[in-house]
Structure formats: structure tokens, C-alpha cells
Design an enzyme around this catalytic site. Structure first.
Site, PDB file in Angstrom:
ATOM      1  N   GLY A 348     101.696  11.712  92.661  1.00  0.00           N
ATOM      2  CA  GLY A 348     100.348  11.951  92.389  1.00  0.00           C
ATOM      3  C   GLY A 348     100.685  10.388  93.623  1.00  0.00           C
ATOM      4  N   GLY A 371     104.883  15.664  87.938  1.00  0.00           N
ATOM      5  CA  GLY A 371     105.519  15.444  86.925  1.00  0.00           C
ATOM      6  C   GLY A 371     106.690  16.813  86.696  1.00  0.00           C
TER       7      GLY A 371
HETATM    8  P1  ADP Z   1     104.458   9.249  91.493  1.00  0.00           P
HETATM    9  O1  ADP Z   1     102.851   9.397  91.390  1.00  0.00           O
HETATM   10  O2  ADP Z   1     104.295   8.951  93.318  1.00  0.00           O
HETATM   11  O3  ADP Z   1     105.544  10.362  90.707  1.00  0.00           O
HETATM   12  P2  ADP Z   1     104.990   6.598  90.630  1.00  0.00           P
HETATM   13  O4  ADP Z   1     103.683   6.549  89.313  1.00  0.00           O
HETATM   14  O5  ADP Z   1     106.526   6.888  89.680  1.00  0.00           O
HETATM   15  O6  ADP Z   1     104.843   7.828  91.500  1.00  0.00           O
HETATM   16  O7  ADP Z   1     105.041   5.603  91.346  1.00  0.00           O
HETATM   17  C1  ADP Z   1     103.671   4.978  91.569  1.00  0.00           C
HETATM   18  C2  ADP Z   1     103.353   3.641  91.444  1.00  0.00           C
HETATM   19  O8  ADP Z   1     105.164   2.531  91.587  1.00  0.00           O
HETATM   20  C3  ADP Z   1     102.370   2.705  91.976  1.00  0.00           C
HETATM   21  O9  ADP Z   1     100.944   2.555  91.518  1.00  0.00           O
HETATM   22  C4  ADP Z   1     102.623   1.203  92.753  1.00  0.00           C
HETATM   23  O10 ADP Z   1     102.049   0.149  93.273  1.00  0.00           O
HETATM   24  C5  ADP Z   1     103.426   1.287  92.349  1.00  0.00           C
HETATM   25  N1  ADP Z   1     105.349   0.397  92.999  1.00  0.00           N
HETATM   26  C6  ADP Z   1     106.139   0.621  93.283  1.00  0.00           C
HETATM   27  N2  ADP Z   1     106.858  -0.349  93.919  1.00  0.00           N
HETATM   28  C7  ADP Z   1     106.556  -1.077  92.879  1.00  0.00           C
HETATM   29  C8  ADP Z   1     107.036  -2.657  92.771  1.00  0.00           C
HETATM   30  N3  ADP Z   1     107.886  -3.702  93.293  1.00  0.00           N
HETATM   31  N4  ADP Z   1     106.545  -2.965  91.746  1.00  0.00           N
HETATM   32  C9  ADP Z   1     105.159  -3.181  91.130  1.00  0.00           C
HETATM   33  N5  ADP Z   1     104.525  -1.947  91.198  1.00  0.00           N
HETATM   34  C10 ADP Z   1     105.811  -1.053  92.481  1.00  0.00           C
HETATM   35 MG    MG Z   2     101.894   8.092  89.415  1.00  0.00          MG
END
Ligand code: ADP
Ligand code: MG
Length: 390
Positions: A348, A371
């Protein structure tokens, strides 16, 4: 084996079609309708073959009937894409009033059931509820890859009662991701970022077995840095996962998978007014790591440009603030520059980070499942996919 609708001869039937119209919304407004657009080929194919479609989807996480999560905005968007098709929302498919709608449904008319998660039976995977859904149709088609990691009535329940098939989007997801996992051209790189390592431990473990480079960033990488003895200050870090990430590091060594961690990072406050680049050994106690640094960008670019297959999930920085989106942007543009690369991107927040950018057509496959994609990589299949096998 799954039979997909382009190889089944489904004609003149009542088809219960499960889709994933769980689009991003701001209030009543759809902010990204990619999930609707990507199911249009399946809908059009089934309509062209003179089938009557009953479409099932969920939206959000309602607890019971929730006026704010009705599917009317989705029906409206569907009408825009299918101007010659009559789309009617069925308020409560179990009611007496609805019976008439089903009895009088005409060819070329779509009946869209109201948010299926309004019913308790859906997420409880209730057998009787699944049977009632199944009784509406002759055939079941699942085009909802993004929900197929959930064992709910409309995903794993209904196919027990009806002949079942996979839709065209399901086919594209399963074939592209499945092929990349089973027969990847090497080097195979996985980039995993995001906030928490705890939600991705199993995924990382699996990726150490199949990838050549495991490129890590985001909050998730902080826990690895911490486990390896680096200072992470006030950064997001899950100290209770240290043993698990050490296991992953050991396992990667055994499997000759190279883990790439940032050599430098951007530290600062979330507001981004005071950001600065630091070596990972120099992060001080009050600082917060919020992005990968320029040296890490160069390291990661080298791996990306040398790769033939790549899977990416998770931004490598706190990308909600553009100040910390640079690492993620840099990786995206590097991926799009590697012309021979088979690239698969999902998640997402990952899609939110790239979906408005140029060169999206250089990405081989943008998965509609966040997911679901991750679980598919972990396990090689999903409950909803298993339920389609005959
Ligand atoms: P996806 O939805 O693509 O699977 P995730 O939900 O696992 O991705 O991660 C996305 C979140 O990770 C974002 O809200 C982003 O701000 C956070 N994020 C990435 N790097 C950092 C960091 N260094 N510190 C805090 N939050 C982080
Ligand atoms: Mg996410």
C-alpha cells in the site's frame, strides 16, 4: 491446477465474481481506483460472453453496517468505466426485496452486492453464509488476489459450493509473481523496507533462501543495525526482534545471500527541518534515522542495476515527509532505468510512494496485493488460490 476464465467456456451463466474494490478513499472520494481498473478485463470478458454478473467486494474495515463504507462511490466509478452497463447496488442480498432484483437481472446488467464485510458471516467464514452467497449463482470467479490471503466466506467458502475459476487479474498476479519466485533470472534482488521488521520476519527469512541480494531500508533496517551493534538513537527499532533478525543474518550467510544495509543514513526530526547525513556508526542518542543516505543509495543502485529479477516492498524512508522520500525515489528511478529487469512492486505505502510518478510502465508488474503479495512470497500460495484448485 487453477482454471482461469480465458480457458474456461463460461457463457450464459450467473457468475458470482469476487473482486478487490477496497480502494483508497478520502471521505466519500476515491483517491486511487487502480484496483477497479485492473478488474475491468475480467468484467468485460464475462459480460461479452453473455453472463449475468453478481459482484462481491469489501471496503475498509466496517464493524457491522456502516453508512460511510457503502459501495455507492464504487458503483458510480464502475458506471464511468462501463457506460453501457447498468450497475445496481443490492442493499441487502439476503432480504426479500433483493430476490426480485436477482430474478429480473438482465443480460449485461451488473448487480453489485453491498460491502460484504457488513455481514458477520464473511470474516467468520461462516459455512451457511457462504452457501447463501453461492446460491445466487451458477459459477464462482475469484479476481481478488489482494484478499486471497484471507480465509473468509467469499474467498474460501463459496468455491466449496460452486464450480470455480480464476479471473484475469488473478491470473496475471499468480503467473508473474509465481514465475519470478520459481524461475527467477539471476541476480535476484529483494528490496524490503517499511516500518516494522516484526511484520516481515517470515518474509525476510524466506527471501534469504531465494534471493542473491537482500536490500534493506526503512525502520525495518534499524533493528538489524541495532542487532549488529550500531547506535540507532531514538529511531524506530524493535529490540525484542533482535534474536530473530540475528537468525536471518546467519541464515543469509549460509545461503550466500548478501544482505545490504545502509552505510549512511539521514537523521532528523519527522518535521524535517533539521535533517543531516550521518555514517551509521555516528548516530547519536537523541537522533532518529528517517532515510537511507547517499552512499547507501549508490550501493543499492549497484545491486539494482546488476539484477535481472527484483521484488520490492516497503519505502526505505519516512516518505510521508518529502524530505525523507529521496532514498525511495532514488530506488524507484534506478529500477526504472534497468531495462532488462523483471520488476515486481507491491504494498500500500510503496504504491502510494510511486503511483504518481513517470515511467510506471517500466515496472513489469505492480501488484494489487500488499499483504497478499507478501504472504504469497512467504508460502508460495494463498488460501484463496488453494480454494480455486480443483
Ligand atoms: P507497504 O504498505 O508498502 O507494505 P509498510 O506499511 O511496511 O509498507 O511501511 C510503510 C511505512 O514505513 C511508511 O509509513 C513509512 O513512513 C514507514 N517508514 C519507512 N522508513 C521509516 C523510518 N526510517 N522510520 C519510521 N518509519 C519509516
Ligand atoms: Mg503499509
Amino acid at each position: 491446477m487453477i482454471i482461469y476464465i480465458d480457458r474456461a467456456h463460461i457463457k450464459n451463466k450467473r457468475v458470482l465474481l469476487r473482486v478487490d474494490f477496497n480502494v483508497s478513499m478520502k471521505g466519500n472520494r476515491i483517491t486511487d481506483d487502480e484496483r477497479i481498473r485492473s478488474t475491468l478485463p475480467t468484467i468485460s470478458k464475462l459480460l461479452k460472453d453473455h453472463n449475468k454478473l453478481i459482484i462481491v467486494s469489501h471496503l475498509g474495515r466496517p464493524e457491522g453496517w456502516d453508512e460511510n463504507l457503502r459501495l455507492s462511490p464504487i458503483a458510480k466509478r464502475l458506471r464511468k468505466y462501463l457506460p453501457h452497463v447498468n450497475v445496481t447496488v443490492v442493499d441487502d442480498f439476503l432480504s426479500d426485496g433483493a430476490k426480485k432484483l436477482f430474478d429480473e437481472q438482465k443480460e449485461g446488467e451488473i448487480l453489485l452486492l453491498e460491502n460484504i464485510r457488513f455481514y458477520k458471516g464473511e470474516e467468520e467464514n461462516d459455512k451457511e453464509f457462504a452457501e447463501k452467497l453461492a446460491s445466487l449463482a451458477d459459477i464462482y470467479v475469484n479476481d481478488a488476489f489482494g484478499v486471497s490471503h484471507r480465509e473468509c466466506a467469499s474467498i474460501t467458502g463459496v468455491p466449496k459450493f460452486l464450480p470455480h475459476f480464476g479471473g484475469l487479474l488473478m491470473e496475471r498476479e499468480v503467473e508473474t509473481i509465481g514465475h519470478a519466485l520459481r524461475h527467477p533470472a539471476h541476480p535476484f534482488t529483494a528490496i524490503i523496507g517499511g516500518a516494522k521488521v516484526s511484520t516481515k520476519l517470515k518474509l525476510l527469512f524466506r527471501l534469504t533462501e531465494i534471493s542473491d541480494y537482500l536490500v534493506l531500508g526503512g525502520g525495518l533496517a534499524n533493528t538489524l543495525l541495532f542487532a549488529l551493534g550500531y547506535p540507532v538513537g531514538k529511531s524506530l527499532c524493535e529490540k525484542d526482534c533482535v534474536d530473530d533478525v540475528k537468525k536471518i543474518v546467519r541464515h543469509a550467510k549460509e545461503k550466500h545471500t548478501k544482505i545490504l544495509l545502509p552505510r549512511d543514513v539521514v537523521v532528523g526530526s519527522k518535521e524535517g527541518t533539521d535533517s543531516e547525513v550521518k555514517k551509521i556508526s555516528e548516530v547519536s542518542a537523541h537522533e532518529m534515522i528517517l532515510d537511507i543516505g547517499p552512499e547507501a543509495q549508490a550501493d543499492y543502485a549497484k545491486a539494482i542495476l546488476a539484477s535481472k529479477t527484483l521484488i520490492w516492498n516497503g519505502p526505505v524512508g519516512y516518505m510521508e515527509n518529502p524530505e525523507y522520500a529521496r532514498g525511495t525515489d532514488f530506488l524507484y528511478y534506478t529500477i526504472s532505468q534497468n531495462k532488462g529487469l523483471v520488476s515486481i512492486v507491491g504494498g500500500g505505502d510503496t504504491l502510494a510512494a510511486i503511483s504518481k510518478k513517470e515511467y510506471l510502465d517500466t515496472i513489469t508488474h505492480i501488484s494489487t496485493g500488499g499483504g497478499a503479495m507478501l504472504e504469497y512470497i512467504e508460502n508460495g500460495t494463498l488460501p484463496g488460490i488453494e480454494a480455486l484448485k480443483s
